[in-house]
Design a protein around this motif. Sequence first.
Motif, PDB file in Angstrom:
ATOM      1  N   ILE A  70      49.849  73.979  34.177  1.00  0.00           N
ATOM      2  CA  ILE A  70      49.579  74.775  33.068  1.00  0.00           C
ATOM      3  C   ILE A  70      48.246  75.400  33.468  1.00  0.00           C
ATOM      4  O   ILE A  70      48.013  76.620  32.899  1.00  0.00           O
ATOM      5  N   ALA A  71      47.116  74.834  33.482  1.00  0.00           N
ATOM      6  CA  ALA A  71      45.879  75.296  33.984  1.00  0.00           C
ATOM      7  C   ALA A  71      46.049  76.453  35.053  1.00  0.00           C
ATOM      8  O   ALA A  71      45.082  77.515  34.997  1.00  0.00           O
ATOM      9  N   ASP A  72      46.606  76.195  36.176  1.00  0.00           N
ATOM     10  CA  ASP A  72      46.741  77.076  37.174  1.00  0.00           C
ATOM     11  C   ASP A  72      47.565  78.297  36.701  1.00  0.00           C
ATOM     12  O   ASP A  72      46.991  79.645  36.976  1.00  0.00           O
ATOM     13  N   VAL A  73      48.852  78.206  36.200  1.00  0.00           N
ATOM     14  CA  VAL A  73      49.568  79.245  35.869  1.00  0.00           C
ATOM     15  C   VAL A  73      49.175  80.022  34.707  1.00  0.00           C
ATOM     16  O   VAL A  73      48.930  81.249  34.614  1.00  0.00           O
ATOM     17  N   ALA A  74      48.821  79.386  33.606  1.00  0.00           N
ATOM     18  CA  ALA A  74      48.287  79.907  32.258  1.00  0.00           C
ATOM     19  C   ALA A  74      47.035  80.251  32.282  1.00  0.00           C
ATOM     20  O   ALA A  74      46.771  81.412  31.472  1.00  0.00           O
ATOM     21  N   ARG A  75      46.250  79.752  32.704  1.00  0.00           N
ATOM     22  CA  ARG A  75      44.701  79.834  32.493  1.00  0.00           C
ATOM     23  C   ARG A  75      43.884  79.826  33.812  1.00  0.00           C
ATOM     24  O   ARG A  75      42.695  80.140  33.815  1.00  0.00           O
ATOM     25  N   GLY A  76      44.648  80.217  34.905  1.00  0.00           N
ATOM     26  CA  GLY A  76      43.910  80.255  36.137  1.00  0.00           C
ATOM     27  C   GLY A  76      44.515  81.540  36.967  1.00  0.00           C
ATOM     28  O   GLY A  76      44.877  82.472  36.511  1.00  0.00           O
ATOM     29  N   ARG A  77      44.328  81.294  38.370  1.00  0.00           N
ATOM     30  CA  ARG A  77      44.618  82.400  39.263  1.00  0.00           C
ATOM     31  C   ARG A  77      45.830  82.105  39.822  1.00  0.00           C
ATOM     32  O   ARG A  77      46.377  82.920  40.785  1.00  0.00           O
ATOM     33  N   ARG A  78      46.825  81.181  39.427  1.00  0.00           N
ATOM     34  CA  ARG A  78      48.174  80.956  40.048  1.00  0.00           C
ATOM     35  C   ARG A  78      48.238  80.613  41.357  1.00  0.00           C
ATOM     36  O   ARG A  78      49.063  80.994  42.173  1.00  0.00           O
ATOM     37  N   SER A  79      47.187  79.909  41.871  1.00  0.00           N
ATOM     38  CA  SER A  79      47.110  79.478  43.397  1.00  0.00           C
ATOM     39  C   SER A  79      46.156  78.298  43.166  1.00  0.00           C
ATOM     40  O   SER A  79      45.123  78.261  42.751  1.00  0.00           O
ATOM     41  N   PHE A  80      46.673  77.181  43.724  1.00  0.00           N
ATOM     42  CA  PHE A  80      46.295  75.900  43.828  1.00  0.00           C
ATOM     43  C   PHE A  80      45.092  75.977  44.799  1.00  0.00           C
ATOM     44  O   PHE A  80      43.981  75.050  44.780  1.00  0.00           O
ATOM     45  N   ALA A  81      44.920  76.921  45.725  1.00  0.00           N
ATOM     46  CA  ALA A  81      43.932  77.062  46.795  1.00  0.00           C
ATOM     47  C   ALA A  81      42.669  77.652  46.040  1.00  0.00           C
ATOM     48  O   ALA A  81      41.679  77.320  46.225  1.00  0.00           O
ATOM     49  N   ALA A  82      43.013  78.729  45.267  1.00  0.00           N
ATOM     50  CA  ALA A  82      41.987  79.662  44.601  1.00  0.00           C
ATOM     51  C   ALA A  82      41.516  78.862  43.572  1.00  0.00           C
ATOM     52  O   ALA A  82      40.221  78.600  43.435  1.00  0.00           O
ATOM     53  N   ASP A  83      42.180  77.955  42.529  1.00  0.00           N
ATOM     54  CA  ASP A  83      41.723  77.323  41.486  1.00  0.00           C
ATOM     55  C   ASP A  83      41.153  76.071  41.787  1.00  0.00           C
ATOM     56  O   ASP A  83      39.987  75.729  41.177  1.00  0.00           O
ATOM     57  N   PHE A  84      41.696  75.355  42.706  1.00  0.00           N
ATOM     58  CA  PHE A  84      41.284  73.960  42.907  1.00  0.00           C
ATOM     59  C   PHE A  84      40.891  73.686  44.246  1.00  0.00           C
ATOM     60  O   PHE A  84      40.208  72.526  44.532  1.00  0.00           O
ATOM     61  N   GLY A  85      40.976  74.549  45.192  1.00  0.00           N
ATOM     62  CA  GLY A  85      40.245  74.092  46.509  1.00  0.00           C
ATOM     63  C   GLY A  85      41.598  73.460  47.508  1.00  0.00           C
ATOM     64  O   GLY A  85      41.104  72.765  48.460  1.00  0.00           O
ATOM     65  N   LEU A  86      42.811  73.718  47.118  1.00  0.00           N
ATOM     66  CA  LEU A  86      43.534  72.954  47.793  1.00  0.00           C
ATOM     67  C   LEU A  86      43.751  73.533  49.258  1.00  0.00           C
ATOM     68  O   LEU A  86      44.958  74.314  49.423  1.00  0.00           O
ATOM     69  N   ARG A  87      42.984  73.499  50.116  1.00  0.00           N
ATOM     70  CA  ARG A  87      42.899  74.194  51.319  1.00  0.00           C
ATOM     71  C   ARG A  87      42.771  73.346  52.392  1.00  0.00           C
ATOM     72  O   ARG A  87      42.140  72.328  52.248  1.00  0.00           O
ATOM     73  N   PHE A  88      43.041  73.624  53.794  1.00  0.00           N
ATOM     74  CA  PHE A  88      42.856  72.786  54.943  1.00  0.00           C
ATOM     75  C   PHE A  88      42.451  73.544  55.972  1.00  0.00           C
ATOM     76  O   PHE A  88      42.536  74.668  56.318  1.00  0.00           O
ATOM     77  N   ARG A  89      41.163  72.802  56.865  1.00  0.00           N
ATOM     78  CA  ARG A  89      40.704  73.116  58.161  1.00  0.00           C
ATOM     79  C   ARG A  89      40.826  71.937  59.004  1.00  0.00           C
ATOM     80  O   ARG A  89      40.779  71.016  58.564  1.00  0.00           O
ATOM     81  N   PRO A  90      41.002  72.085  60.260  1.00  0.00           N
ATOM     82  CA  PRO A  90      41.176  71.053  61.373  1.00  0.00           C
ATOM     83  C   PRO A  90      40.076  70.218  61.005  1.00  0.00           C
ATOM     84  O   PRO A  90      40.123  68.735  61.051  1.00  0.00           O
ATOM     85  N   ILE A  91      38.611  70.647  60.883  1.00  0.00           N
ATOM     86  CA  ILE A  91      37.546  69.646  60.665  1.00  0.00           C
ATOM     87  C   ILE A  91      37.708  68.884  59.378  1.00  0.00           C
ATOM     88  O   ILE A  91      36.895  67.653  59.625  1.00  0.00           O
ATOM     89  N   ASP A  92      38.641  69.035  58.504  1.00  0.00           N
ATOM     90  CA  ASP A  92      38.786  68.340  57.295  1.00  0.00           C
ATOM     91  C   ASP A  92      39.430  66.850  57.633  1.00  0.00           C
ATOM     92  O   ASP A  92      39.268  65.912  57.218  1.00  0.00           O
TER      93      ASP A  92
END
Length: 244
Positions: A70-92
């Motif tokens: 709900i936070a992402d779709v209705a109150r955010g940017r509709r992207s878990f990467a943009a809203d919450f940082g759900l991203r990956f790089r090999p160093i992670d």
Amino acid sequence: MSTTDTPTSGGGGGASVRWGVTDAAVGILLAAACSLGWAWVTRTVVLDEWLQVLGAYLAVWVPLVIVLCIADVARGRRSFAADFGLRFRPIDLLWGIGLGLVARGLVTVLELGWTGRTSLDGGVLALPTGFAFWFGIVLAPVLIGPIIEETFYRGLVLRAVERRTGGRAVVAASVAVVVSALVFGLAHLAQGAALSPTAAAVTFAGAFVFGLAAGALAASTRRLAGPIIAHMVFNGMLVVAILT
């Protein structure tokens, strides 16, 4: 999970973020209420072991996932990467494994000093079988749980507190890390409370220590992959100890 550091806007374009501390509080309260409700059900109704295990996890996860969506779709940017940082790089992967091992080591030292033994000592007299084993002992704590919990506590809660705190970036991030770790520790308090006050205190302290480490990594990298991997390693070591 996105593999880049550049937040994607998804379907939300340049929409502003309107989710915050209130959304985090709603998720926490709903999860606590559902967990207590399910505990009441299991005390009053005879249920199969697999259903008890499944329900215990879903009672916590479903409210968190609903609030995140709900936070992402209705109150955010509709992207878990943009809203919450759900991203990956090999160093992670390296950061996550290292942090998970260090955090488990710190918690082990804490447990030894407090009780004279550690959770890695095992001591489980009888393990569940079938679905209750594979889901409740392996899949849920090592794979599913870390993804959901890190996205909520280090994605939504930490970032919501950070924005609410404002001021200097370092101060805001530090406050957010501590608050998210405190909430994470309190959320796990019931696991030990069922055994004894000492077990509850140790469980809270262990979750708080891990929460501080995971929060610091999330705040510094602005990504959740490292904390998620660390959480998997942290729980995975305990599962290996139980099984062996």
